[in-house]
Write a protein that holds these residues in place. Structure first.
Motif, short mmCIF file in Angstrom:
data_model
loop_
_atom_site.label_atom_id
_atom_site.label_comp_id
_atom_site.label_asym_id
_atom_site.label_seq_id
_atom_site.Cartn_x
_atom_site.Cartn_y
_atom_site.Cartn_z
N GLN A 86 -2.35 8.98 0.42
CA GLN A 86 -2.02 9.32 1.41
C GLN A 86 -2.82 7.67 2.63
O GLN A 86 -3.21 7.50 3.57
N LYS A 87 -4.33 7.55 1.43
CA LYS A 87 -5.11 6.19 1.32
C LYS A 87 -4.65 4.70 1.65
O LYS A 87 -4.95 3.75 1.92
N ASN A 88 -2.99 4.89 0.92
CA ASN A 88 -2.93 3.87 0.10
C ASN A 88 -1.46 3.23 0.47
O ASN A 88 -0.33 2.38 0.14
N LEU A 89 -0.63 4.64 0.60
CA LEU A 89 1.33 4.50 0.26
C LEU A 89 1.33 5.43 1.88
O LEU A 89 2.87 4.87 1.74
N GLY A 90 0.71 5.59 2.77
CA GLY A 90 1.47 5.59 3.72
C GLY A 90 2.19 6.89 3.79
O GLY A 90 3.25 6.88 4.32
N ILE A 91 1.79 8.41 3.24
CA ILE A 91 2.10 9.56 2.76
C ILE A 91 1.28 10.51 2.95
O ILE A 91 0.17 10.05 3.13
N LYS A 92 1.62 11.45 4.56
CA LYS A 92 0.55 12.22 4.46
C LYS A 92 1.24 13.77 3.88
O LYS A 92 2.45 14.01 4.38
#
Length: 96
Positions: A86-92
């Protein structure tokens, strides 16, 4: 093997459930040992659209999520990997 998600936010984050995230990761467990190595995670990161520094990000992700320091992400360490993603890969990751 691109990430299939329910939607994409206005800032480009892919939205998926925790179970969808686990299933997506499972596709990269090439030796089928139930654990994700930094090499396997690097492949996953590349398919998520992060080609630059994917090897380094894979190592960083394992380092940050690997609570027992064995070099692998196991089922009980997925929550830490979710935080990294969530912080680094653009995944929520959300509850559906």
């Amino acid at each position: 093997m691109a990430i299939k998600s329910r939607s994409v936010t206005s800032d480009g984050c892919r939205v998926m459930s925790l179970e969808e995230f686990k299933q997506w990761l499972k596709k990269f467990d090439s030796d089928r040992d139930g654990r994700i190595s930094s090499e396997e995670l690097s492949r996953a990161i590349r398919t998520a659209g992060h080609h630059f520094f994917s090897r380094r990000r894979g190592k960083e992700a394992v380092f940050s999520a690997d609570a027992n320091h064995d070099g692998f992400i196991e089922e009980d360490e997925i929550e830490e990997l979710v935080d990294f993603a969530q912080k680094n890969l653009g995944i929520k990751i959300v509850a559906f």
